[in-house]
Design a protein around this motif. Structure first.
Motif, mmCIF file in Angstrom:
data_model
loop_
_atom_site.group_PDB
_atom_site.id
_atom_site.type_symbol
_atom_site.label_atom_id
_atom_site.label_comp_id
_atom_site.label_asym_id
_atom_site.label_seq_id
_atom_site.Cartn_x
_atom_site.Cartn_y
_atom_site.Cartn_z
ATOM 1 N N VAL A 152 0.840 -1.202 0.000
ATOM 2 C CA VAL A 152 0.000 0.000 0.000
ATOM 3 C C VAL A 152 0.875 1.252 0.000
ATOM 4 C CG1 VAL A 152 -1.657 1.322 1.371
ATOM 5 C CG2 VAL A 152 -1.989 -1.120 1.043
ATOM 6 N N ALA A 153 1.932 1.243 0.809
ATOM 7 C CA ALA A 153 2.839 2.394 0.846
ATOM 8 C C ALA A 153 3.525 2.596 -0.498
ATOM 9 C CB ALA A 153 3.880 2.199 1.941
ATOM 10 N N ALA A 154 3.884 1.500 -1.158
ATOM 11 C CA ALA A 154 4.523 1.606 -2.472
ATOM 12 C C ALA A 154 3.557 2.188 -3.503
ATOM 13 C CB ALA A 154 5.023 0.237 -2.926
ATOM 14 N N ALA A 155 2.305 1.735 -3.481
ATOM 15 C CA ALA A 155 1.315 2.257 -4.429
ATOM 16 C C ALA A 155 1.065 3.742 -4.188
ATOM 17 C CB ALA A 155 0.019 1.469 -4.315
ATOM 18 N N LEU A 156 0.903 4.125 -2.945
ATOM 19 C CA LEU A 156 0.703 5.538 -2.637
ATOM 20 C C LEU A 156 1.951 6.356 -2.959
ATOM 21 C CD1 LEU A 156 -1.225 5.353 0.751
ATOM 22 C CD2 LEU A 156 -2.096 6.146 -1.447
ATOM 23 N N GLY A 157 3.104 5.795 -2.661
ATOM 24 C CA GLY A 157 4.360 6.499 -2.907
ATOM 25 C C GLY A 157 4.602 6.777 -4.373
ATOM 26 N N ILE B 279 13.190 3.708 -5.372
ATOM 27 C CA ILE B 279 12.914 3.556 -3.938
ATOM 28 C C ILE B 279 11.714 2.638 -3.718
ATOM 29 C CG2 ILE B 279 12.230 4.784 -1.843
ATOM 30 C CD1 ILE B 279 15.140 5.241 -2.692
ATOM 31 N N ILE B 280 10.693 2.785 -4.531
ATOM 32 C CA ILE B 280 9.508 1.924 -4.408
ATOM 33 C C ILE B 280 9.876 0.473 -4.696
ATOM 34 C CG2 ILE B 280 7.237 1.432 -5.399
ATOM 35 C CD1 ILE B 280 7.394 3.911 -3.538
ATOM 36 N N LEU B 281 10.689 0.217 -5.696
ATOM 37 C CA LEU B 281 11.105 -1.155 -5.998
ATOM 38 C C LEU B 281 11.937 -1.744 -4.866
ATOM 39 C CD1 LEU B 281 11.914 -0.892 -9.805
ATOM 40 C CD2 LEU B 281 9.946 -1.988 -8.720
ATOM 41 N N ILE B 282 12.757 -0.921 -4.232
ATOM 42 C CA ILE B 282 13.518 -1.400 -3.075
ATOM 43 C C ILE B 282 12.572 -1.774 -1.946
ATOM 44 C CG2 ILE B 282 15.100 -0.672 -1.237
ATOM 45 C CD1 ILE B 282 16.582 0.958 -3.388
ATOM 46 N N ILE B 283 11.562 -0.946 -1.708
ATOM 47 C CA ILE B 283 10.589 -1.250 -0.649
ATOM 48 C C ILE B 283 9.843 -2.535 -0.953
ATOM 49 C CG2 ILE B 283 8.421 -0.470 0.393
ATOM 50 C CD1 ILE B 283 9.505 2.367 0.221
ATOM 51 N N PHE C 275 10.729 -5.177 -3.082
ATOM 52 C CA PHE C 275 11.466 -6.420 -3.300
ATOM 53 C C PHE C 275 12.632 -6.642 -2.356
ATOM 54 C CE2 PHE C 275 9.557 -5.487 -7.483
ATOM 55 C CZ PHE C 275 8.743 -6.596 -7.545
ATOM 56 N N ARG C 276 13.053 -5.641 -1.626
ATOM 57 C CA ARG C 276 14.162 -5.809 -0.695
ATOM 58 C C ARG C 276 13.841 -5.050 0.587
ATOM 59 N NH1 ARG C 276 17.971 -9.379 0.333
ATOM 60 N NH2 ARG C 276 19.920 -8.438 0.924
ATOM 61 N N ASN C 277 12.684 -5.346 1.151
ATOM 62 C CA ASN C 277 12.167 -4.621 2.300
ATOM 63 C C ASN C 277 13.015 -4.908 3.540
ATOM 64 O OD1 ASN C 277 10.660 -3.384 4.259
ATOM 65 N ND2 ASN C 277 8.706 -4.172 3.515
ATOM 66 N N PRO C 278 13.708 -3.911 4.083
ATOM 67 C CA PRO C 278 14.542 -4.149 5.256
ATOM 68 C C PRO C 278 13.728 -4.488 6.504
ATOM 69 C CG PRO C 278 14.708 -1.856 4.540
ATOM 70 C CD PRO C 278 13.844 -2.563 3.572
ATOM 71 N N LEU C 279 12.524 -3.957 6.616
ATOM 72 C CA LEU C 279 11.680 -4.262 7.771
ATOM 73 C C LEU C 279 11.263 -5.725 7.759
ATOM 74 C CD1 LEU C 279 10.275 -3.193 10.286
ATOM 75 C CD2 LEU C 279 8.330 -2.600 8.843
ATOM 76 N N LEU C 280 10.950 -6.256 6.600
ATOM 77 C CA LEU C 280 10.558 -7.647 6.492
ATOM 78 C C LEU C 280 11.732 -8.569 6.849
ATOM 79 C CD1 LEU C 280 8.324 -9.630 5.714
ATOM 80 C CD2 LEU C 280 9.136 -9.487 3.354
ATOM 81 N N GLU C 281 12.929 -8.220 6.423
ATOM 82 C CA GLU C 281 14.102 -9.012 6.778
ATOM 83 C C GLU C 281 14.359 -8.982 8.279
ATOM 84 O OE1 GLU C 281 17.389 -7.697 4.450
ATOM 85 O OE2 GLU C 281 16.404 -8.192 2.558
ATOM 86 N N TYR C 282 14.111 -7.840 8.897
ATOM 87 C CA TYR C 282 14.279 -7.706 10.341
ATOM 88 C C TYR C 282 13.313 -8.620 11.085
ATOM 89 C CZ TYR C 282 14.360 -5.498 14.946
ATOM 90 O OH TYR C 282 14.446 -5.269 16.286
ATOM 91 N N VAL C 283 12.064 -8.672 10.642
ATOM 92 C CA VAL C 283 11.061 -9.526 11.294
ATOM 93 C C VAL C 283 11.376 -10.989 11.067
ATOM 94 C CG1 VAL C 283 8.618 -10.169 11.239
ATOM 95 C CG2 VAL C 283 9.267 -7.775 11.241
ATOM 96 N N LEU C 284 11.818 -11.335 9.849
ATOM 97 C CA LEU C 284 12.135 -12.738 9.557
ATOM 98 C C LEU C 284 13.327 -13.243 10.374
ATOM 99 C CD1 LEU C 284 11.627 -12.905 5.696
ATOM 100 C CD2 LEU C 284 10.194 -13.920 7.474
ATOM 101 N N GLN C 285 14.264 -12.384 10.709
ATOM 102 C CA GLN C 285 15.408 -12.766 11.518
ATOM 103 C C GLN C 285 15.048 -12.857 12.990
ATOM 104 O OE1 GLN C 285 18.460 -9.933 10.681
ATOM 105 N NE2 GLN C 285 18.863 -10.730 8.634
ATOM 106 N N GLY C 286 13.869 -12.414 13.352
ATOM 107 C CA GLY C 286 13.430 -12.497 14.728
ATOM 108 C C GLY C 286 13.864 -11.323 15.577
ATOM 109 N N GLY C 287 14.271 -10.230 14.896
ATOM 110 C CA GLY C 287 14.789 -9.031 15.562
ATOM 111 C C GLY C 287 13.804 -8.337 16.373
#
Length: 91
Positions: A14-19, A73-77, A79-91
């Motif tokens: 949703v943020a990417a579409a709005l962005g 920036i939208i493509l980075i959000i 396909f390479r979302n840093p927040l999602l990687e943080y959650v997947l690592q259990g951070g």
């Protein structure tokens, strides 16, 4: 855990579409105004066509680069979302 991930993916999408929608609004308006002003100047001084067109195309390329930066920036959000990687690592 998967419930949190799905919310992050949904929020990112949703943020990417709005962005991208908001991010190309400014360059689109700017390009329209630049072309309108160039046509007005061309109607007033047709002999300045060569200089005017060269300057217009350089200006339009600069304006278009803003939309391309937004797209990157939208493509980075998406396909390479840093927040999602943080959650997947259990951070």
């Amino acid at each position: 855990m998967t419930h949190d991930i799905s919310w992050i993916v949904l929020g990112s999408t949703v943020a990417a579409a709005l962005g991208i929608g908001i991010g190309v609004l400014g360059p689109g308006i700017g390009m329209g105004r630049a072309i309108a002003q160039a046509l007005d100047a061309l109607a007033r001084q047709p002999e300045a066509e060569r200089i005017l067109m060269r300057t217009l195309f350089i200006g339009l390329a600069m304006i278009e680069s803003l939309a391309i930066y937004c797209l990157v920036i939208i493509l980075i959000i998406l396909f390479r979302n840093p927040l999602l990687e943080y959650v997947l690592q259990g951070g």
